[in-house]
Design an enzyme around this catalytic site. Structure first.
Site, PDB file in Angstrom:
ATOM      1  N   GLY A  34     -60.308 -54.549-117.761  1.00 24.49           N
ATOM      2  CA  GLY A  34     -60.781 -55.917-117.823  1.00 24.49           C
ATOM      3  C   GLY A  34     -62.279 -56.083-117.714  1.00 24.49           C
ATOM      4  O   GLY A  34     -62.804 -57.160-118.010  1.00 24.49           O
ATOM      5  N   ARG A  35     -62.993 -55.051-117.275  1.00 31.20           N
ATOM      6  CA  ARG A  35     -64.450 -55.141-117.229  1.00 31.20           C
ATOM      7  C   ARG A  35     -65.017 -55.207-118.635  1.00 31.20           C
ATOM      8  O   ARG A  35     -64.394 -54.745-119.598  1.00 31.20           O
ATOM      9  CB  ARG A  35     -65.045 -53.928-116.513  1.00 31.20           C
ATOM     10  CG  ARG A  35     -64.845 -53.877-115.017  1.00 31.20           C
ATOM     11  CD  ARG A  35     -65.523 -52.634-114.452  1.00 31.20           C
ATOM     12  NE  ARG A  35     -65.276 -52.479-113.037  1.00 31.20           N
ATOM     13  CZ  ARG A  35     -66.038 -52.989-112.082  1.00 31.20           C
ATOM     14  NH1 ARG A  35     -67.112 -53.698-112.407  1.00 31.20           N
ATOM     15  NH2 ARG A  35     -65.737 -52.796-110.804  1.00 31.20           N
ATOM     16  N   ASP A 309     -58.074 -43.879-106.254  1.00 31.69           N
ATOM     17  CA  ASP A 309     -58.223 -44.613-105.004  1.00 31.69           C
ATOM     18  C   ASP A 309     -56.985 -45.391-104.600  1.00 31.69           C
ATOM     19  O   ASP A 309     -56.859 -45.781-103.430  1.00 31.69           O
ATOM     20  CB  ASP A 309     -59.406 -45.585-105.100  1.00 31.69           C
ATOM     21  CG  ASP A 309     -60.747 -44.879-105.114  1.00 31.69           C
ATOM     22  OD1 ASP A 309     -60.767 -43.634-105.044  1.00 31.69           O
ATOM     23  OD2 ASP A 309     -61.779 -45.574-105.207  1.00 31.69           O
ATOM     24  N   HIS A 441     -83.908 -15.075-107.170  1.00 33.34           N
ATOM     25  CA  HIS A 441     -84.971 -15.435-106.236  1.00 33.34           C
ATOM     26  C   HIS A 441     -86.177 -15.962-107.019  1.00 33.34           C
ATOM     27  O   HIS A 441     -86.538 -15.393-108.048  1.00 33.34           O
ATOM     28  CB  HIS A 441     -85.399 -14.211-105.428  1.00 33.34           C
ATOM     29  CG  HIS A 441     -86.578 -14.452-104.543  1.00 33.34           C
ATOM     30  ND1 HIS A 441     -86.474 -15.125-103.344  1.00 33.34           N
ATOM     31  CD2 HIS A 441     -87.891 -14.122-104.690  1.00 33.34           C
ATOM     32  CE1 HIS A 441     -87.670 -15.196-102.795  1.00 33.34           C
ATOM     33  NE2 HIS A 441     -88.557 -14.589-103.591  1.00 33.34           N
TER      34      HIS A 441
END
Length: 462
Positions: A34-35, A309, A441
């Site tokens: 929907g964004r 999430d 290094h």
């Protein structure tokens, strides 16, 4: 009515990765979002824009504090806040546009609008209902708040509002000493804002290795952030000039007030499942408001899956991406898998903080015998050359087998260095395996090797 093998709800890191992987495996895929742009909260109002501002303000710090030390004589830089926000918006547009390109490349349909699930196998967006053999919910999360705190995204803001303030505030109170609060607090402290962080617990970054947390707090304090720990926020009151945070000490119950131009509420995030219709479908939820799933990401309703999430586990974009890949492979008949024991976490301040695997506190709680290999960045030539010798690398290994159990870094490029250890852990490597691997290094990565050497006979440069 369109028919798909898979419809993904949400185009954040979990959703768009799931869609792309499924399309690569031959599935017909649609994504409901929907964004106005793809990428979810992470690319639009989270991970990406915050890193842009962290980078910009780090460069400001370097110009103000380190350029002269390197013989770079320039006038003190001036901040054009509008242009800095414009740079942030350019970064967002570049990344969200990139996801849209990938959708077209992989023939993924962007179904524009917010979705609901009226029945198993159906996704409704606007007035249209689409059929799908499988539905993956990847709708992400939203900022949470506290009782007595009303968000207006003007004076009392979440991270979304903090990314777009009209001007740089003179003072800011951050509620919550987690990742979001410390990153955004760091941004504004570098811009000259007086930042005070208020935290309920007695230490910052809950769940982090305690030794790293203490060092991290000391370094942030040196950068100007102030901390009020062990206090409970009772409420936030709007004033004519900003807002007042009322908080009460957990130790003695004493109440205090903090005035600020802006209050950033950074008390975590919660799953965003509004409007999906999960209750009517009978989708089982956890006590924490997450969607309950099994090991194959399936919900209690056949044909509906959840990742990122909205389900259990850390709310991290890369965790969602791995789950998106795994569920896409499962739906394509393969054997998707996520190793939750090897998911790194990073805080993108300066210095960066990164970790993977178990902490010392967790190992002690388990009663597991372990050994510690530590190496300070002060002993790393590259770190000293860029004025970032503060911090250290810490590797935890099994006392008997030498297998790496966790690593915790605070220092330059920690968010990149952690992946060397993550790869080693993924393949069950011992600390000695890492110690015997030649490292170029001078690089920051030599500090990781030295910490691995410290798990054995000892580091060379310590």
């Amino acid at each position: 009515m369109a028919t798909y093998d898979l419809i993904v709800i949400g185009a954040g890191p979990g959703g768009y990765v799931c869609a792309i992987r499924a399309a690569q495996l031959g599935l017909k895929v649609g994504v409901a979002e929907g964004r106005a742009t793809l990428g979810g909260a992470c690319l639009n109002v989270g991970c990406i824009p915050s890193k842009a501002l962290l980078h910009a303000t780090h460069e400001l710090h370097e110009a103000n504090h380190n350029f002269a030390r390197m013989g770079l004589m320039v006038d003190p830089p001036k901040v054009d806040w509008a242009r800095m926000l414009g740079y942030k918006d350019e970064v967002i547009a570049s990344n969200t546009g990139g996801i849209e390109f990938l959708f077209k490349k992989n023939k993924i349909d962007w179904i524009k609008g917010f979705a609901s699930i009226p029945a198993p196998g159906q996704v409704k967006v606007g007035d249209e209902t689409h059929e799908a053999r499988a539905i993956v919910i990847a709708s992400g999360s939203q900022s949470s708040t506290l009782p007595g705190v009303t968000i207006d995204e003007e004076v009392v803001v979440t991270s979304t509002g903090a990314l777009a303030l009209p001007s740089i505030p003179a003072t800011m109170v951050v509620i919550g000493a987690g990742v979001i609060g410390l990153e955004m607090g760091s941004v504004y402290a570098r811009l000259g804002t007086k930042v005070t962080v208020v935290e309920y617990l007695d230490a910052i970054t809950p769940g982090m290795d305690a030794e790293v947390s203490k060092q991290f707090q000391r370094l942030l304090q040196k950068q100007g952030l102030q901390f009020v720990l062990g206090t409970a926020v009772q409420g936030v009151e709007r004033t004519d000039t900003g807002a007042t945070v009322i908080h009460k000490s957990r130790k003695d119950g004493r109440e205090a007030r903090l005035d600020a131009d802006v209050v950033l509420v950074a008390t975590g995030r919660k799953p965003y499942v509004d409007g999906l219709g999960l209750d009517a479908l009978g989708v089982q939820m956890t006590p924490r408001g997450q969607i309950a799933t099994d090991a194959r990401f399936a919900t209690s309703v056949p044909g509906i899956y959840a990742i990122g999430d909205v389900r259990e586990g850390p709310m991290l974009a890369h965790k969602a991406e791995d789950e998106g890949t795994a569920v896409a492979e499962i739906l394509a008949g393969q054997h998707g898998h996520v190793n939750y024991g090897v998911i790194p976490s990073v805080i993108y301040t300066t210095p960066e903080v990164a970790s993977v695997g178990l902490t010392e506190e967790q190992l002690k709680a388990e009663g597991r015998a372990y050994k510690v290999g530590k190496f300070p960045f002060l002993g790393n030539a590259r770190a000293k050359a860029v004025f970032q010798g503060e911090g250290f690398v810490k590797i935890l290994a099994d006392a008997t087998t030498d297998r790496i159990l966790g690593a915790h870094l605070i220092g330059p490029m920690a968010g990149d260095l952690i992946h060397e250890v993550a790869v080693a852990m993924e393949f069950g490597a011992a600390a000695e395996d890492l110690a015997r691997t030649c490292h170029a290094h001078p690089t920051f990565s030599e500090a990781v090797r030295e910490a691995a050497l410290a798990c054995g006979d000892g580091a060379i440069h310590a």
